[in-house]
Design a protein around this motif. Sequence first.
Motif, short mmCIF file in Angstrom:
data_model
loop_
_atom_site.label_atom_id
_atom_site.label_comp_id
_atom_site.label_asym_id
_atom_site.label_seq_id
_atom_site.Cartn_x
_atom_site.Cartn_y
_atom_site.Cartn_z
N GLU A 94 0.89 -1.20 0.13
CA GLU A 94 -0.13 0.00 0.03
C GLU A 94 0.70 1.22 -0.25
N GLU A 95 2.05 1.20 0.64
CA GLU A 95 2.79 2.49 0.88
C GLU A 95 3.81 2.72 -0.42
N ILE A 96 4.05 1.63 -1.30
CA ILE A 96 4.39 1.70 -2.70
C ILE A 96 3.49 2.13 -3.61
N TRP A 97 2.27 1.74 -3.50
CA TRP A 97 1.24 1.93 -4.77
C TRP A 97 0.54 3.34 -4.51
N THR A 98 0.63 3.90 -3.29
CA THR A 98 0.02 5.02 -3.16
C THR A 98 1.10 6.32 -3.19
#
Length: 201
Positions: A94-98
């Motif tokens: 989630e941190e990467i894709w956001t």
Amino acid sequence: MSWEISGTYFESCNCDAICPCRRIDGVGGGRSTHGICMGILSWVIGEGEADGVDLAGEPVAMAIRYSDDEEGSPWSWLLYLDRNSDEERRGKLEEIWTGRLGGDAEKHFPWAWKPSELLAVRPVEIDIDHTRRRQRLRIRDHISVRIRDRYPGAETVTCVIPGHERAGEELIADELVVEDDALSFAYRGVCGYGSDFDYSG
């Protein structure tokens, strides 16, 4: 924190093939076919980690919508992560894709550099196959995408999300269906695209 992931990518959207958003024979893309783009993006991580957390084998999918006529063409999107993975791995994804971890997300993820609204993050059962020219994605009660074959033209086509520096090919989708409280659409015979990716930050 550092991160690096690589693997395979495929997408399908409601544009006619070749999707006019892509770079075609080196010429930059433009407006989507219908002015409103709705589609599915998917990745399977072959190798990778974020801050020491192993991400190999993780699937990631998104349902997206944007309008070319809205100022800044902001994205609305849903993020689907594997419910069988643990919370730490899903948190790193989630941190990467956001885009919160920066790096290549700021070059390859339009929803990270444009105005956007993350509608939900859903832990789900993801059934995915990235076999070349037979890609498919199924998320029960939410998504079904099936690629029929490659687009028959001879054009060289690249896409910003996996990267214009990476070879890929235009595809034709048999089916593109999203049924979610936040986004819902269904198409047949629309465009797709397959490639690989290598991101880091």
